[in-house]
Design an enzyme around this catalytic site. Structure first.
Site, PDB file in Angstrom:
ATOM      1  N   ASN A 228       0.816  -1.209   0.000  1.00 28.84           N
ATOM      2  CA  ASN A 228       0.000   0.000   0.000  1.00 28.84           C
ATOM      3  C   ASN A 228       0.852   1.262   0.000  1.00 28.84           C
ATOM      4  O   ASN A 228       0.501   2.264  -0.628  1.00 28.84           O
ATOM      5  CB  ASN A 228      -0.954  -0.003   1.192  1.00 28.84           C
ATOM      6  CG  ASN A 228      -2.220  -0.782   0.912  1.00 28.84           C
ATOM      7  OD1 ASN A 228      -2.433  -1.269  -0.194  1.00 28.84           O
ATOM      8  ND2 ASN A 228      -3.075  -0.922   1.913  1.00 28.84           N
ATOM      9  N   CYS A 280      -8.225   2.341   3.464  1.00 33.99           N
ATOM     10  CA  CYS A 280      -6.983   1.561   3.536  1.00 33.99           C
ATOM     11  C   CYS A 280      -5.736   2.415   3.372  1.00 33.99           C
ATOM     12  O   CYS A 280      -4.981   2.602   4.325  1.00 33.99           O
ATOM     13  CB  CYS A 280      -7.010   0.454   2.492  1.00 33.99           C
ATOM     14  SG  CYS A 280      -8.184  -0.869   2.849  1.00 33.99           S
ATOM     15  N   ARG A 350     -15.427   6.721   2.927  1.00 28.91           N
ATOM     16  CA  ARG A 350     -14.435   6.974   3.970  1.00 28.91           C
ATOM     17  C   ARG A 350     -13.252   7.749   3.394  1.00 28.91           C
ATOM     18  O   ARG A 350     -12.659   7.352   2.407  1.00 28.91           O
ATOM     19  CB  ARG A 350     -13.952   5.657   4.589  1.00 28.91           C
ATOM     20  CG  ARG A 350     -14.983   4.945   5.438  1.00 28.91           C
ATOM     21  CD  ARG A 350     -14.454   3.607   5.934  1.00 28.91           C
ATOM     22  NE  ARG A 350     -14.213   2.677   4.847  1.00 28.91           N
ATOM     23  CZ  ARG A 350     -13.617   1.489   4.989  1.00 28.91           C
ATOM     24  NH1 ARG A 350     -13.196   1.109   6.186  1.00 28.91           N
ATOM     25  NH2 ARG A 350     -13.450   0.694   3.949  1.00 28.91           N
TER      26      ARG A 350
END
Length: 455
Positions: A228, A280, A350
């Site tokens: 990520n 995330c 989000r």
């Protein structure tokens, strides 16, 4: 005897994993502490939008006509402990309020609630994204809370789901990562069954060619956060190049195309825009920085602070561009925002860059109207004071500027000539560099985008 699987936590990750395990042929029991969520799942309904998930769920939930009946749901940890041979932990790990660090309370609570009910040989598998070092700590916590003499082992199997592609990514993963314990974390007399059991769980995708990579706990935990962080860095890199292109008169879209042909770089994640969001990437890179600091390796990840800063700066830059487009002030101006979710093919708002931009404009006096194909209800819960329209045409009606902020296919296929009939002014800002600039300009619109020349 066929393995039975429990999935602890039935949010986005858990609901998808439970349905996919049933699709692979296993008997599955999903557990959640929220009764209303369990009742919804028992009806074959999902609490979020994810393409293909509800259809997959209904194919297997017990009690639904025509289903396999392999998937059931419960709120009882005692039932889950008795049922399962392999227990997947899929609970949330949000960012702590007021800190960069990861909130592990949901994971800890799940381990504490499950462990006392593991009266037979069992494998507990963590899938939640956690700070490196968590698995070793949780292995000790599991051993302490399990019944005396219980043959319970822990493994870590990070998830790599992309919202909008979660079903595909679970059934046909591009890799399966498994972290296993060293001898010091195994029950006395155990030879370590984790790898063999997980090879059985994932036998179908392994047979289809998905790589199965086994490693130690810390490395498995680092894989997700490292992946990520790399993706976030790539996105912020091209957005930094967009800033340079604007200063130099260059075109970031052509720049990205040219460097993307280099096999060492590749073209994915090189579309300049208003940056990344969601549940995330932002919280994962921040938790990674926090954990590195705790380990005394904070200097190794200082570059992630700039990655985060560039990402947040793009939102403010879009607000500035919109203010300029309406004459220097939002007061009395109508602003249409196309997009509310952080990415297309999801209803997830989000940390959505689109909603952040819309909120900033509203606070500065703009009359904001939003349309999103799937995220309207979630957006309205977060920002009830913003305006919402039933379709793109109604959102654009009377607008002095139109902002394209989420890359839905529906928006790429809009007819700019039709929208021009209802717009207050023909001004569009493409915050995702995804619209056909020539098509919009031919329809009489002033088209602007991040990192590109105005004409």
């Amino acid at each position: 005897m066929a393995l039975k699987i429990t999935v602890i936590g039935t949010g986005y990750l858990g609901a998808t994993h439970a349905a996919a395990m049933a699709e692979l042929g296993f008997e599955v029991l999903g557990l959640d502490v929220a009764p209303e969520k369990i009742e919804m799942l028992r009806r074959g309904e999902v609490p979020m939008y994810e393409p293909g998930l509800e259809e997959l769920l209904r194919r297997h939930v017990a009690g639904i006509e025509g289903s396999s009946g392999r998937l059931r749901f419960t709120t009882s940890y005692a039932e889950a402990g008795e049922f399962g041979d392999v227990h997947f932990i899929c609970v949330n790990t949000p960012q702590k309020h007021g800190e960069y660090a990861c909130d592990m309370s949901y994971v800890d609570a799940a381990f504490d609630a499950l462990a006392p009910h593991l009266h037979r040989a069992a494998l507990v598998v963590g899938k939640s994204t956690v700070p490196v070092g968590s698995a070793a700590r949780l292995a000790e916590r599991l051993a302490a809370a399990a019944p005396a003499g219980a043959d319970v082992e822990l493994a870590w199997n990070p998830e790599f789901l992309r919202e909008g592609y979660a079903v595909k990514d679970t059934l046909h993963p591009d890799r399966i990562v498994v972290g296993t314990a060293g001898p010091e974390h195994l029950p006395e007399g155990s030879g370590g069954r984790a790898e063999a059991l997980l090879r059985e769980v994932y036998a179908t995708p392994i047979a289809e060619g998905s790589p199965f990579v086994v490693m130690d706990f810390p490395t498995a935990e680092l894989v997700k956060t490292a992946a990520n962080s790399f993706l976030a860095t790539k996105i912020s890199f091209i957005n930094a190049m967009a800033e340079v292109c604007e200063a130099a008169g260059g075109d970031v879209v052509k720049l990205a195309e040219a460097i993307g042909y280099d096999e060492r770089i590749g073209s994915k994640f090189l579309r300049a825009g208003i940056g990344f969001g969601g549940g995330c990437l932002p919280k994962d890179i921040r938790a990674f920085m926090a954990r590195a600091g705790e380990l005394g390796a904070d200097q190794a990840l200082t570059f992630l602070r700039e990655v985060d800063s560039i990402n947040m700066r793009r939102r403010s830059h879009m607000v500035e561009m919109a203010r300029e487009a309406v004459g220097g002030s939002f007061l009395g101006k109508r602003v249409a925002v196309l997009g509310a979710t952080f990415k297309p093919d999801s209803d997830d708002v989000r940390d959505s860059p689109a909603l952040n931009v819309a909120g900033q404009i509203h606070l500065q006096g703009g009359q904001v109207t939003i349309y999103d194909p799937k995220g309207m209800a979630n957006a309205e819960r977060l920002f009830p004071t913003l305006g919402y329209a039933e379709n793109a045409r109604e959102a654009v009606r009377g607008a002095h500027v139109v902002l394209h902020l989420t890359e839905w296919r529906e928006f790429r296929e809009l007819d700019p000539a039709e929208l021009a009939e209802v717009a207050g002014e023909r001004s569009v800002l493409d915050g995702r560099n995804a619209l056909d600039a020539e098509l919009w300009r031919k329809a009489g619109w002033v088209y602007r985008a991040l990192g590109r020349p105005n004409a």
